[in-house]
Design a protein around this motif. Structure first.
Motif, PDB file in Angstrom:
ATOM      1  N   TRP A 188      -1.262   0.539  -4.722  1.00 53.96           N
ATOM      2  CA  TRP A 188      -1.546   0.990  -3.346  1.00 53.96           C
ATOM      3  C   TRP A 188      -1.686   2.514  -3.256  1.00 53.96           C
ATOM      4  N   TRP A 189      -0.634   3.211  -3.711  1.00 54.91           N
ATOM      5  CA  TRP A 189      -0.661   4.680  -3.552  1.00 54.91           C
ATOM      6  C   TRP A 189      -1.730   5.337  -4.414  1.00 54.91           C
ATOM      7  N   PRO A 190      -1.893   4.956  -5.688  1.00 56.09           N
ATOM      8  CA  PRO A 190      -2.997   5.540  -6.461  1.00 56.09           C
ATOM      9  C   PRO A 190      -4.369   5.289  -5.813  1.00 56.09           C
ATOM     10  N   LYS A 214     -21.194  15.539   1.315  1.00 55.48           N
ATOM     11  CA  LYS A 214     -20.161  14.614   1.793  1.00 55.48           C
ATOM     12  C   LYS A 214     -20.409  14.391   3.277  1.00 55.48           C
ATOM     13  N   ARG A 215     -20.370  13.130   3.711  1.00 56.92           N
ATOM     14  CA  ARG A 215     -20.638  12.833   5.116  1.00 56.92           C
ATOM     15  C   ARG A 215     -19.354  12.590   5.910  1.00 56.92           C
ATOM     16  N   LEU A 216     -18.304  12.191   5.217  1.00 57.95           N
ATOM     17  CA  LEU A 216     -17.001  12.029   5.859  1.00 57.95           C
ATOM     18  C   LEU A 216     -15.993  12.748   4.975  1.00 57.95           C
ATOM     19  N   SER A 217     -14.951  13.278   5.597  1.00 52.74           N
ATOM     20  CA  SER A 217     -13.987  14.064   4.812  1.00 52.74           C
ATOM     21  C   SER A 217     -13.046  13.138   4.042  1.00 52.74           C
ATOM     22  N   ASN A 218     -12.309  13.718   3.096  1.00 54.93           N
ATOM     23  CA  ASN A 218     -11.355  12.936   2.294  1.00 54.93           C
ATOM     24  C   ASN A 218     -10.390  12.162   3.198  1.00 54.93           C
ATOM     25  N   ASP A 219      -9.843  12.841   4.203  1.00 52.73           N
ATOM     26  CA  ASP A 219      -8.857  12.181   5.078  1.00 52.73           C
ATOM     27  C   ASP A 219      -9.500  11.110   5.953  1.00 52.73           C
ATOM     28  N   GLU A 220     -10.716  11.369   6.413  1.00 55.35           N
ATOM     29  CA  GLU A 220     -11.403  10.345   7.232  1.00 55.35           C
ATOM     30  C   GLU A 220     -11.650   9.077   6.412  1.00 55.35           C
ATOM     31  N   LEU A 221     -12.074   9.264   5.173  1.00 58.50           N
ATOM     32  CA  LEU A 221     -12.353   8.102   4.310  1.00 58.50           C
ATOM     33  C   LEU A 221     -11.069   7.337   4.003  1.00 58.50           C
ATOM     34  N   ARG A 222      -9.995   8.095   3.718  1.00 58.81           N
ATOM     35  CA  ARG A 222      -8.707   7.457   3.390  1.00 58.81           C
ATOM     36  C   ARG A 222      -8.222   6.626   4.590  1.00 58.81           C
ATOM     37  N   GLN A 223      -8.367   7.201   5.795  1.00 57.93           N
ATOM     38  CA  GLN A 223      -7.932   6.484   7.000  1.00 57.93           C
ATOM     39  C   GLN A 223      -8.733   5.193   7.178  1.00 57.93           C
ATOM     40  N   LYS A 224     -10.033   5.275   6.949  1.00 54.44           N
ATOM     41  CA  LYS A 224     -10.895   4.091   7.055  1.00 54.44           C
ATOM     42  C   LYS A 224     -10.411   3.006   6.101  1.00 54.44           C
ATOM     43  N   PHE A 225     -10.092   3.411   4.875  1.00 50.56           N
ATOM     44  CA  PHE A 225      -9.644   2.447   3.865  1.00 50.56           C
ATOM     45  C   PHE A 225      -8.348   1.763   4.307  1.00 50.56           C
ATOM     46  N   VAL A 226      -7.390   2.559   4.785  1.00 53.66           N
ATOM     47  CA  VAL A 226      -6.109   1.977   5.221  1.00 53.66           C
ATOM     48  C   VAL A 226      -6.369   1.017   6.384  1.00 53.66           C
ATOM     49  N   ASP A 227      -7.156   1.466   7.365  1.00 52.75           N
ATOM     50  CA  ASP A 227      -7.435   0.617   8.538  1.00 52.75           C
ATOM     51  C   ASP A 227      -8.110  -0.699   8.127  1.00 52.75           C
ATOM     52  N   ASN A 228      -9.015  -0.619   7.143  1.00 50.48           N
ATOM     53  CA  ASN A 228      -9.718  -1.839   6.674  1.00 50.48           C
ATOM     54  C   ASN A 228      -8.793  -2.787   5.940  1.00 50.48           C
ATOM     55  N   MET A 238       1.286 -10.742   1.798  1.00 54.38           N
ATOM     56  CA  MET A 238       1.926  -9.705   0.964  1.00 54.38           C
ATOM     57  C   MET A 238       2.297  -8.518   1.866  1.00 54.38           C
ATOM     58  N   THR A 239       2.973  -7.536   1.286  1.00 51.44           N
ATOM     59  CA  THR A 239       3.344  -6.368   2.103  1.00 51.44           C
ATOM     60  C   THR A 239       2.797  -5.082   1.489  1.00 51.44           C
ATOM     61  N   VAL A 240       2.587  -4.088   2.352  1.00 52.35           N
ATOM     62  CA  VAL A 240       2.134  -2.764   1.900  1.00 52.35           C
ATOM     63  C   VAL A 240       3.390  -1.961   1.549  1.00 52.35           C
ATOM     64  N   PRO A 241       3.431  -1.350   0.368  1.00 52.43           N
ATOM     65  CA  PRO A 241       4.660  -0.654  -0.051  1.00 52.43           C
ATOM     66  C   PRO A 241       4.818   0.711   0.620  1.00 52.43           C
ATOM     67  N   ASP A 242       4.848   0.705   1.947  1.00 53.65           N
ATOM     68  CA  ASP A 242       4.941   1.960   2.681  1.00 53.65           C
ATOM     69  C   ASP A 242       5.805   1.739   3.920  1.00 53.65           C
ATOM     70  N   PRO A 243       7.075   2.176   3.877  1.00 55.02           N
ATOM     71  CA  PRO A 243       7.967   1.945   5.027  1.00 55.02           C
ATOM     72  C   PRO A 243       7.512   2.694   6.282  1.00 55.02           C
ATOM     73  N   ASP A 244       6.661   3.707   6.112  1.00 55.02           N
ATOM     74  CA  ASP A 244       6.224   4.494   7.276  1.00 55.02           C
ATOM     75  C   ASP A 244       4.943   3.955   7.916  1.00 55.02           C
ATOM     76  N   LEU A 245       4.404   2.888   7.353  1.00 48.36           N
ATOM     77  CA  LEU A 245       3.136   2.363   7.878  1.00 48.36           C
ATOM     78  C   LEU A 245       3.348   1.765   9.271  1.00 48.36           C
ATOM     79  N   GLU A 255      -0.844   4.669  11.023  1.00 44.77           N
ATOM     80  CA  GLU A 255      -0.222   5.893  10.479  1.00 44.77           C
ATOM     81  C   GLU A 255       0.391   5.486   9.158  1.00 44.77           C
ATOM     82  N   PHE A 256       0.346   6.351   8.179  1.00 43.12           N
ATOM     83  CA  PHE A 256       0.946   5.989   6.887  1.00 43.12           C
ATOM     84  C   PHE A 256       1.736   7.150   6.299  1.00 43.12           C
ATOM     85  N   GLY A 257       2.558   6.815   5.298  1.00 39.99           N
ATOM     86  CA  GLY A 257       3.488   7.791   4.731  1.00 39.99           C
ATOM     87  C   GLY A 257       2.801   8.860   3.894  1.00 39.99           C
ATOM     88  N   GLU A 258       3.600   9.810   3.437  1.00 41.46           N
ATOM     89  CA  GLU A 258       3.089  10.953   2.680  1.00 41.46           C
ATOM     90  C   GLU A 258       2.762  10.526   1.239  1.00 41.46           C
TER      91      GLU A 258
END
Ligand code: ACO
Length: 309
Positions: A188-190, A214-228, A238-245, A255-258
């Motif tokens: 998940w994290w990698p 680049k058409r979307l920034s690194n953070d925008e793309l990462r957010q899209k991936f998490v949301d998807n 299954m569960t996502v290994p992120d207690p802050d999610l 919202e997701f962890g650091e």
């Protein structure tokens, strides 16, 4: 209109920049770097999956995995060709990667320990790659954008085969479910790191966004991936290994962890779990393939002589 103004006008109006067009030297170099690294990622990315080819659980799974790995090789070749249209030299780029002077994606420096990892790589890693690559179909450099259209179609098949493989495990025995959860925990994290540093820490982003490389920034793309992806994890039970999610209703995003940026930096500086193993394998393959390159060149020379005669 001078060349530079014409280039800016094309970028503004989203008219593709083509190989013979004038372009700033920095634009050319940025693209050769990004496309070259992208090509290397496809080629090195074959290794973690190849690790399971001889141990795929059925003949069907083996045939599908083999086809997927061959697709990755094809993607690498397209991308090296795109870099060549900018004056990049394929052999030189490849040698830089072998010498550790050019990067490839951090994700391929993690080991594939179980069969579940192969499903998870197809689903999460190719899923993350697609989010990035769909955006790159609108990149400003024509040959790169066109290569991405074809590549995305194949990546989409890869992602689906990964999800199908993990679904089989999720519907399987307790041991298979535990193996799947373990793979999700490790990948998940990698996978989130694939999108690169946060925008505030990304030295290349501002200029690459301005040139529409680049058409979307690194953070925008990462957010899209998490949301998807979160609902896909849940659909598997299954569960996502992120207690802050947590879902943020107001923003309409998770919202997701650091991210562990220290780990990311270590991996891209060559100190990940498998960096050495991956480069050693590719160096061996280069040396062992010398006779093939020589034979191909000798054959091409003979063909040339025949055509001239
Ligand atoms: N792995 C390795 N290196 C990375 C990664 C990563 N996940 N993320 C960022 N970096 C590197 C950048 O290449 C850059 O290094 P460099 O300046 O020495 O080249 C440095 O970290 C700083 O990052 P950014 O300024 O954010 O770099 P950039 O603007 O190039 O953005 C990104 C990085 C998002 C990966 C971009 O290059 C990109 O979209 N590339 C095309 C897609 C791609 O390469 N995908 C590969 C994996 S997909 C697959 O093969 C299946």
């Amino acid at each position: 209109m001078n060349e530079s103004a014409l280039f800016e006008q094309k970028v503004a109006s989203e008219t593709a920049i083509e190989p013979k067009d004038w372009m700033p030297e920095h634009y050319r170099k940025t693209l050769i770097r990004q496309i070259g690294q992208h090509a290397h990622s496809e080629i090195v990315g074959m290794l973690p999956e190849a690790n399971w080819l001889t141990r795929a659980p059925t003949l069907h799974r083996k045939a599908v995995l083999l086809a997927k790995i061959q697709d990755e090789a094809g993607h690498g070749m397209y991308l090296y060709s795109a870099a060549e249209t900018l004056g990049g030299d394929r052999t030189e780029l490849y040698q830089k990667m072998l010498a550790g002077e050019m990067k490839y994606s951090s994700i391929f420096n993690y080991p594939t320990l179980t069969w579940a990892d192969i499903g998870v790589v197809g689903w999460l890693v190719d899923g993350a790659a697609i989010v990035n690559q769909v955006a790159l179909c609108r990149t400003s450099y024509g040959p790169y954008a066109r290569a991405m259209v074809r590549i995305c179609k194949e990546e989409s098949f890869h992602q689906r085969q990964g999800y199908e493989a993990v679904t089989a495990l999720a519907n399987g025995t307790e041991a298979q479910r535990a193996m799947l959860q373990d793979a999700i925990n490790r990948w998940w994290w990698p996978s989130l790191m694939m999108f690169g540093p946060n925008d505030s820490e990304s030295p290349n982003s501002a200029q690459s966004m301005a040139w529409k490389i680049k058409r979307l920034s690194n953070d925008e793309l990462r957010q899209k991936f998490v949301d998807n992806t979160v609902h896909q994890v849940e659909a598997l039970g299954m569960t996502v290994p992120d207690p802050d999610l947590k879902w943020n209703e107001e923003l309409g995003h998770y919202e997701f962890g650091e991210i562990d940026w220290e780990e990311f930096n270590q991996v891209i500086q060559g100190h990940g779990i498998c960096n050495q193993e991956r480069l050693d394998a590719k160096r061996r393959a280069w040396d062992n393939g010398a006779w093939v390159r020589e034979a191909a060149l000798a054959h091409a020379r003979k063909q040339n002589v025949r055509q001239v005669a």
